[in-house]
Design an enzyme around this catalytic site. Structure first.
Site, mmCIF file in Angstrom:
data_model
loop_
_atom_site.group_PDB
_atom_site.id
_atom_site.type_symbol
_atom_site.label_atom_id
_atom_site.label_comp_id
_atom_site.label_asym_id
_atom_site.label_seq_id
_atom_site.Cartn_x
_atom_site.Cartn_y
_atom_site.Cartn_z
ATOM 1 N N HIS A 143 2.072 12.367 7.613
ATOM 2 C CA HIS A 143 0.826 12.797 6.970
ATOM 3 C C HIS A 143 0.235 14.054 7.608
ATOM 4 O O HIS A 143 -0.869 14.050 8.152
ATOM 5 C CB HIS A 143 -0.191 11.664 6.962
ATOM 6 N N TYR A 159 -13.044 11.163 -1.145
ATOM 7 C CA TYR A 159 -12.017 10.663 -2.052
ATOM 8 C C TYR A 159 -11.543 9.248 -1.720
ATOM 9 O O TYR A 159 -10.612 8.745 -2.330
ATOM 10 C CB TYR A 159 -10.865 11.681 -2.135
ATOM 11 N N TYR A 197 3.300 -1.168 2.093
ATOM 12 C CA TYR A 197 4.755 -1.056 1.994
ATOM 13 C C TYR A 197 5.450 -2.391 2.206
ATOM 14 O O TYR A 197 6.550 -2.614 1.698
ATOM 15 C CB TYR A 197 5.281 -0.053 3.024
#
Length: 486
Positions: A269, A366, A377
């Site tokens: 990331h 956001y 996951y």
């Protein structure tokens, strides 16, 4: 379509309950905001609760249910009706309410699982773009895919062009190639140091829009920590000093560098995409580096879209005085581009499900990781996608579910693709996909998948001649979309 008609459409195939593409790009499991995960395996939960009527693949059949594996029922607009049908039940269809036995995270996880089943079923039936005799035909354009460059690359990450037509291409391992007429003709020496740490490395290259006047080239890269192991997204600019087709990096200036204490050994990331607004500002993305809730803090660099003057100084009209942050609450924005009307958009990775197409607003939050259109996951529930009362989060204009592993984003310019002119093209790594997104007044008015199955799409950019160039990983190569004229 009204909510009532959406629900009617949904319940036609959901008499008992409406209810991965785990991608190699991101392997971390994102815990919920409280650090607590629901223990349920989502696949097992679906099989125990839903499959008896809807089938293990969503094909229907039990208790007279119809298939859920249709493009109509795959639409984003049915996310909430599916969720509500599971939670509240559909009495007229004999469907029980599960809101008393399952929490909202578990119910949303069933919707995500259903979306995965739908996608697999649709792909198996031939849904999606494909070529015939080498020609890809879409709603507004037809094209062929031509190989531009192959061999010797190491995870090509980004491409852009100098005014004379030469192309610059970054490799994640730290090199910057010079390409002319489909051939590597040179390299750039004396580049700033970068480290290939997981997903990070030499990432974005963007030639300043006024390069012919100022000579600036901008790079986003994984900057190694001054001591110990670790890296952080950094943006620099420099100039090219030429010796034939080779160049040296000179006149370097740091545009953005995070404090050393924020450098991380995590390999995930980084964000690291750059866009210019043509008004003297440079925007760039910084991923949350696996910190999750770090994205919710305005005082950390994690999970942000940053805005600076092109020389690296902080504009006086940024949301927070002296702070480069333009928006926050992002996970891993790997696409960043302005549309034809001057609005900024990003595409960013969710975990398992819920990649986002966002209109970037000044000071907007956001929501990551408090809300997300995804699950973990490891096939356990995560959070729900919708803000609770009092939470002022900006919702995505579109979400990809399952994930496409969002990557490059670019604006179509020039005359090569007149039917696409002014549209945005968005790539996907694990999805091996390119989507065309038509926006107007900040709204998505048309979308279409135009390419699938050609490899991991890392970056998309439009060449000076208007053809669309794509950096592909696995195998590494550069290809381009060339219109067929029919």
């Amino acid at each position: 379509m009204t909510l009532a008609s959406k629900l009617a459409l949904l319940t036609a195939g959901t008499a008992a309950t409406a209810a991965c593409l785990a991608r190699p790009e991101d392997k971390g499991v994102a815990p919920g905001p409280t650090g607590v995960q629901d223990a349920n395996n989502v696949t097992a939960l679906y099989n125990d609760t839903c499959a008896k009527c809807h089938g293990a693949r969503g094909e229907g059949g039990g208790a007279g249910t119809k298939t859920l594996l249709t493009a109509e029922k795959f639409e984003q607009s049915l996310d909430k009706p599916f969720f509500d049908a599971i939670k509240d039940g559909v009495k007229d269809m004999g469907m029980e309410a599960y809101g008393g036995s399952l929490n909202d995270r578990q119910i949303w996880a069933l919707v995500v699982h259903l979306r995965e089943l739908q996608f697999k079923g649709l792909r198996a039936s031939g849904w999606g773009p494909r070529s015939e005799d080498g020609v890809w035909k879409t709603d507004r354009a037809s094209f062929r895919i031509e190989k531009v460059l192959e061999g010797g690359m190491s995870t090509p990450w980004s491409v852009d062009w100098l005014p004379d037509g030469r192309m610059l291409m970054t490799n994640r391992n730290g090199s910057l190639w010079i390409v002319k007429d489909g051939q590597k003709v040179g390299t750039v020496a004396n580049l700033p140091k970068s480290v290939e740490q997981g997903q990070g490395g030499m990432s974005d290259v963007r030639v300043h829009p006024d390069y012919a006047k100022n000579g600036w080239v901008y790079l986003a890269l994984a900057d190694p920590a001054e001591s110990g192991r670790g890296a952080m997204t950094k943006v620099v600019r420099g100039k090219l000093s030429w010796t034939g087709d080779d160049a040296s990096w000179t006149s370097e200036e740091t545009v953005y560098q995070a404090p050393q204490e924020t450098y991380s050994g995590a390999g995930i990331h980084f964000g690291a995409k750059i866009a210019f607004d043509g008004k003297g500002h440079v925007y760039f993305s910084v991923g949350e580096r696996g910190t999750n809730m770090g994205a919710q803090s305005q005082t950390t660099p994690y999970g942000k879209i940053m805005r600076l003057n092109e020389d690296g100084s902080v504009p006086k009209d940024n949301p927070v005085d002296g702070n480069p942050m333009w928006s926050y609450g992002h996970r891993n924005p790997q696409g960043l581009a302005f549309d034809a009307e001057g609005r900024l958009w990003d595409t960013e990775h969710g975990p398992r499900g819920g990649d986002e197409f966002n209109l970037i607003q000044k000071g907007g939050n956001y929501g990551w990781p408090v809300v997300a259109f995804s699950i973990n996951y490891n096939d356990t529930p995560f959070v729900t996608p919708w803000p609770a009362q009092g939470q002022d989060f900006v919702q995505p204009v579109y979400r990809w579910l399952p994930s496409i592993a969002a990557s490059g984003l670019t604006l179509v310019k020039g005359d090569a693709f007149p039917g696409w002119k002014g549209d945005l093209l968005a790539g996907g790594l694990a999805g091996n996909t390119v989507w065309r997104m038509r926006v107007k007044d900040g709204k998505l008015i048309e979308r279409e998948e135009v390419v699938s199955g050609i490899g991991r799409i890392r970056d998309i950019n439009v060449a000076p001649d208007g053809t669309v160039y794509i950096a592909v990983n696995g195998p590494d190569r550069i290809v381009r979309l060339v219109p067929t004229g029919s």
